[in-house]
Design an enzyme around this catalytic site. Structure first.
Site, mmCIF file in Angstrom:
data_model
loop_
_atom_site.group_PDB
_atom_site.id
_atom_site.type_symbol
_atom_site.label_atom_id
_atom_site.label_comp_id
_atom_site.label_asym_id
_atom_site.label_seq_id
_atom_site.Cartn_x
_atom_site.Cartn_y
_atom_site.Cartn_z
ATOM 1 N N ASN A 7 0.718 -1.078 -0.131
ATOM 2 C CA ASN A 7 -0.012 -0.022 -0.083
ATOM 3 C C ASN A 7 1.000 1.262 -0.039
ATOM 4 O O ASN A 7 1.432 1.618 0.716
ATOM 5 C CB ASN A 7 -0.963 -0.116 1.258
ATOM 6 N N ARG A 84 -2.401 -1.982 -3.634
ATOM 7 C CA ARG A 84 -3.554 -1.164 -3.441
ATOM 8 C C ARG A 84 -3.388 -0.181 -4.748
ATOM 9 O O ARG A 84 -2.604 0.626 -4.678
ATOM 10 C CB ARG A 84 -3.578 -0.589 -2.064
ATOM 11 N N HIS A 172 -11.712 4.125 -0.897
ATOM 12 C CA HIS A 172 -11.784 3.398 0.360
ATOM 13 C C HIS A 172 -12.581 2.325 0.216
ATOM 14 O O HIS A 172 -13.131 1.570 1.304
ATOM 15 C CB HIS A 172 -12.368 4.390 1.638
ATOM 16 N N HIS A 200 -15.445 5.615 7.684
ATOM 17 C CA HIS A 200 -13.998 5.615 7.539
ATOM 18 C C HIS A 200 -13.295 6.973 7.843
ATOM 19 O O HIS A 200 -13.552 7.848 6.885
ATOM 20 C CB HIS A 200 -13.557 4.958 6.244
ATOM 21 N N LEU A 201 -12.824 7.046 9.208
ATOM 22 C CA LEU A 201 -12.652 8.413 9.519
ATOM 23 C C LEU A 201 -10.816 8.479 9.850
ATOM 24 O O LEU A 201 -10.488 8.165 11.001
ATOM 25 C CB LEU A 201 -13.110 8.876 10.761
ATOM 26 N N ASN A 203 -6.973 10.085 7.971
ATOM 27 C CA ASN A 203 -6.755 11.460 7.306
ATOM 28 C C ASN A 203 -7.432 11.608 6.110
ATOM 29 O O ASN A 203 -7.876 12.733 5.956
ATOM 30 C CB ASN A 203 -5.288 11.324 6.845
ATOM 31 N N GLY A 204 -7.863 10.728 5.346
ATOM 32 C CA GLY A 204 -8.856 10.626 4.470
ATOM 33 C C GLY A 204 -10.194 10.209 4.997
ATOM 34 O O GLY A 204 -9.837 9.452 5.987
ATOM 35 N N ARG A 233 -8.234 17.914 3.358
ATOM 36 C CA ARG A 233 -9.347 18.266 2.279
ATOM 37 C C ARG A 233 -10.629 18.639 2.871
ATOM 38 O O ARG A 233 -10.974 18.135 3.801
ATOM 39 C CB ARG A 233 -9.443 16.590 1.542
ATOM 40 N N GLY A 324 -11.883 7.368 13.906
ATOM 41 C CA GLY A 324 -13.076 6.450 14.017
ATOM 42 C C GLY A 324 -12.710 5.241 15.156
ATOM 43 O O GLY A 324 -13.350 5.059 16.046
ATOM 44 N N GLU A 325 -11.448 4.714 15.140
ATOM 45 C CA GLU A 325 -10.875 3.755 16.100
ATOM 46 C C GLU A 325 -10.558 4.348 17.474
ATOM 47 O O GLU A 325 -10.794 3.798 18.381
ATOM 48 C CB GLU A 325 -9.782 3.270 15.539
ATOM 49 N N GLU A 379 -6.967 -3.137 5.253
ATOM 50 C CA GLU A 379 -7.246 -3.157 3.968
ATOM 51 C C GLU A 379 -6.318 -4.021 3.211
ATOM 52 O O GLU A 379 -6.437 -4.715 2.389
ATOM 53 C CB GLU A 379 -6.758 -1.574 3.267
HETATM 54 P P1 ADP Z 1 -4.698 7.367 7.037
HETATM 55 O O1 ADP Z 1 -6.062 7.802 6.425
HETATM 56 O O2 ADP Z 1 -3.482 8.166 6.559
HETATM 57 O O3 ADP Z 1 -4.388 5.560 7.222
HETATM 58 P P2 ADP Z 1 -5.308 6.926 9.694
HETATM 59 O O4 ADP Z 1 -6.260 6.131 9.542
HETATM 60 O O5 ADP Z 1 -4.123 6.620 10.734
HETATM 61 O O6 ADP Z 1 -4.602 7.846 8.550
HETATM 62 O O7 ADP Z 1 -6.020 8.293 10.652
HETATM 63 C C1 ADP Z 1 -4.955 9.680 11.039
HETATM 64 C C2 ADP Z 1 -5.998 10.451 11.860
HETATM 65 O O8 ADP Z 1 -6.558 9.468 13.136
HETATM 66 C C3 ADP Z 1 -5.360 11.467 12.572
HETATM 67 O O9 ADP Z 1 -6.118 12.667 12.345
HETATM 68 C C4 ADP Z 1 -4.784 11.467 13.768
HETATM 69 O O10 ADP Z 1 -4.759 12.465 14.546
HETATM 70 C C5 ADP Z 1 -6.231 10.553 14.293
HETATM 71 N N1 ADP Z 1 -5.916 10.046 15.569
HETATM 72 C C6 ADP Z 1 -4.908 8.826 15.664
HETATM 73 N N2 ADP Z 1 -5.087 8.526 17.007
HETATM 74 C C7 ADP Z 1 -6.071 9.537 17.723
HETATM 75 C C8 ADP Z 1 -6.467 9.654 18.820
HETATM 76 N N3 ADP Z 1 -6.095 8.796 20.046
HETATM 77 N N4 ADP Z 1 -7.564 10.525 19.112
HETATM 78 C C9 ADP Z 1 -8.006 11.155 18.043
HETATM 79 N N5 ADP Z 1 -7.642 11.159 16.927
HETATM 80 C C10 ADP Z 1 -6.587 10.125 16.665
#
Ligand code: ADP
Length: 593
Positions: A7, A84, A172, A200-201, A203-204, A233, A324-325, A379
């Site tokens: 990826n 990917r 996604h 899916h929350l 960076n994207g 974005r 989201g996680e 993914e």
């Molecule tokens: P990508 O889309 O690049 O794979 P990720 O899924 O790793 O990105 O998500 C990155 C986002 O998740 C960033 O905005 C980061 O700040 C946020 N994030 C990671 N851990 C936490 C947390 N404990 N609390 C709030 N936001 C978080």
């Protein structure tokens, strides 16, 4: 078999090796290696490998990929490589094995994903150079959404623009497909019986409506810019801003576009694209950060409402991606106030989410109608799973199945028979059907809609617990009612229709366009390595207007007569005038959906 998955983004490379067999469930796949390189710069990059983190000397993606064979060390026996790829346009409904032609096709899609596809292709080219003996497969972020209906994918713009390629694709897809499937596993239900909204929350960020196993809408559009607020974005904006900013600020289209991609979203609102920073600043009273959080949650909540409406209800909401996680407060902000639709969190469970071991905990309040789950997106695992399924499918010989055309018909419940034909009336079985015990009745009914009527509609027996009315898309326009495509029996939230018989009328829900399916007896299913609920493609290339039907549901029963059913619109599209056979394409691409 062992699948190596890449990826690659512009500033990071994630990779993993998975051990799995074709037909394995997601839970059965084992990850035996996991690594990543990111934040490339003149001083090298960060790495994470087998639980260890540190600095590596690689200054670019190129150098990082060349380091992968050494990083993999003792991991051997790799069967294939999966990549990917962000944008597959409308050409790739599933994984494709790389050939020079396929590579050129992916390259030609670069204008649709100028940031993503070139990085994906760079990784693919290097992998072909490093492992020339291994088959390389492309798995596309867009494929899962190719089931979206035209009403969801079409922008209301002139034909010339649409013909030039303007349409919504959605991204996604691999993530949404995985988390929807993982949620169904966790709920111990078939995905094809559920309406799932995947959020899916990361960076994207994107939302996806997965109705009865298929993506029907997704918040990203032609590019990954539309929809939710993201790290850098903007998500949804008024396209009128292009003209305004050009006139008022003298900005060029390229400048505006670059700003919407890289300087907007959380970054545009607060200066930081990282939700952790934004949440920390908001807690300290920073008004900009607080507003950003409000906007972020509000936009996501609006999409939940929209997609619940699009699906006619909601059974499960799934959070994934870094935010989201990991952010219980954002999950809570998004869900608060949705009690009216049966969605309510248990605040303790929301705070206690632990995702180790691919867990997918449920965090809804006791008794809430909508299940809410959190799970890590996987993914890479999904890519390995899809590649393994394709490789497994390649070995099978052609399988043929008879195709029957179902004209419009109704299945009646006892109450409907009494209302339409009189108290105590019993239908007269006239012609036996090929499925054992099923028959067409001598009696007929009329369908009545706000636009028109259709008379002389066949009734199929035996009686059912619920009345179901199966029509074609063309019929739905003749009646003036928008019927959804559904599997038989999945009638929740379906539109109402009036049936008229000689003794009276009967108003009922249950109006559907039957999704194409194959009735298959257990012996054939066993021989062909299929199980109930699999989705296959069936090619009718030898018919008048040959075409391939994708997403055909396999319904296995012990005494079924193996036969595919399509409706009259589908038959006309394929130019079928007599009994024909279709050829099953045995990629288990959509297996276990
Ligand atoms: P990508 O889309 O690049 O794979 P990720 O899924 O790793 O990105 O998500 C990155 C986002 O998740 C960033 O905005 C980061 O700040 C946020 N994030 C990671 N851990 C936490 C947390 N404990 N609390 C709030 N936001 C978080």
């Amino acid at each position: 078999m062992r699948i190596l998955v890449f990826n690659a983004g512009s500033s990071s490379l994630k990779f993993g090796v998975f051990d799995l067999a074709p037909g394995d469930t997601l839970a059965q796949a084992r990850q035996i290696f996991k690594g990543s390189f990111d934040r490339f710069g003149p001083e090298g990059c960060d790495f994470s490998m087998g639980g260890q983190r540190g600095r590596a000397p690689h200054q670019s993606l190129d150098a990082a990929i060349r380091a992968v064979p050494e990083a993999l060390g003792g991991v051997d026996g790799i069967t294939a490589i999966g990549h990917r790829i962000a944008h597959g346009g409308d050409a790739f409904a599933g994984p494709s094995q790389i050939t020079p032609e396929i590579r050129a096709q992916i390259d030609a899609l670069t204008p649709l994903a100028p940031l993503h596809n070139p990085a994906n292709l760079a990784a693919l080219d290097l992998a072909c150079e490093i492992w020339p003996e291994l088959p390389q497969w492309a798995v596309f972020d867009t494929s899962f959404h190719l089931t979206n209906p035209a009403r969801a994918t079409t922008y209301a713009v002139p034909a010339a623009w649409r013909e030039a390629g303007l349409r919504r694709y959605g991204f996604h897809g691999t993530s949404h497909k995985y988390v929807a499937q993982r949620a169904a596993e966790e709920l111990r239900q078939e995905l094809r019986a559920l309406r799932v909204l995947s959020l899916h929350l990361g960076n994207g960020a994107s939302a996806c409506a997965v109705a009865f196993g298929k993506s029907i809408d997704s918040s990203m559009g032609m590019t990954p810019l539309e929809g939710l607020v993201m790290g850098t974005r903007s998500g949804d904006v008024d396209p009128g801003l292009f003209g305004y900013l050009e006139r008022q600020l003298g900005l060029s289209i390229a400048e505006i576009e670059a700003t919407l991609y890289r300087e907007s979203g959380l970054k545009g609102l607060t200066g930081s694209s990282d939700m952790r920073d934004v949440e920390a600043r908001a807690a300290e009273g920073d008004a900009e950060a607080q507003l950003a959080i409000h906007i972020y949650a509000y936009r996501a909540r609006k999409y939940i409402g929209a997609y619940a409406a699009a699906m006619g209800g909601l059974d499960a909401l799934v959070f994934t991606g870094g935010i989201g996680e990991n952010s219980p407060s954002m999950r809570r902000r998004i869900c608060d106030g949705l009690e009216f639709m049966g969605l309510k969190l248990d605040h303790d469970r929301n705070l206690a989410v632990d995702l180790t071991g691919r867990a997918a905990p449920q965090i809804q309040a006791y008794g809430a109608r909508v299940n809410v789950l959190v799970t890590e997106t996987a993914e890479q695992l999904m890519i390995a799973h899809e590649v393994a399924a394709r490789i497994g499918g390649q070995d099978k010989s052609a399988m043929r199945v008879p195709v029957a055309v179902s004209a419009r018909h109704v299945h009646l419940c006892a109450r409907a028979v009494e209302a339409l034909f009189g108290k105590g009336y019993a239908l007269t079985p006239d012609k036996p059907l090929r499925q054992k015990g099923h028959w067409a009745a001598r009696e007929r009914v009329t369908l009545h809609g706000p636009k028109g009527e259709i008379a002389n509609v066949a009734i199929l027996g035996p009686l059912r617990a619920r009345t179901q009315v199966e029509i074609s898309r063309t019929d739905s326009f003749a009646l003036g009612i928008d019927a959804p495509v559904r599997q038989s029996g999945m009638l929740e939230g379906t539109p109402h229709i009036r049936l008229i018989g000689p003794a009276g009328q009967f108003d009922t829900d249950g109006l559907i366009i039957a999704s194409r399916h194959i009735h298959m007896n257990s012996a054939d299913a066993r021989d062909w390595g299929l199980t109930d609920g699999d989705m296959v493609d069936v090619s009718l290339d030898h018919t008048g207007r040959g075409l391939t039907f994708t997403g055909v549901l396999v319904r296995v029963a012990d005494n079924a007569h193996t036969e595919m059913h399509i409706d009259t619109d589908e038959a006309n599209a394929a130019g079928i005038t007599c009994d024909v056979e279709g050829e099953l394409c045995t990629d288990l691409l959509h297996a276990h959906v």
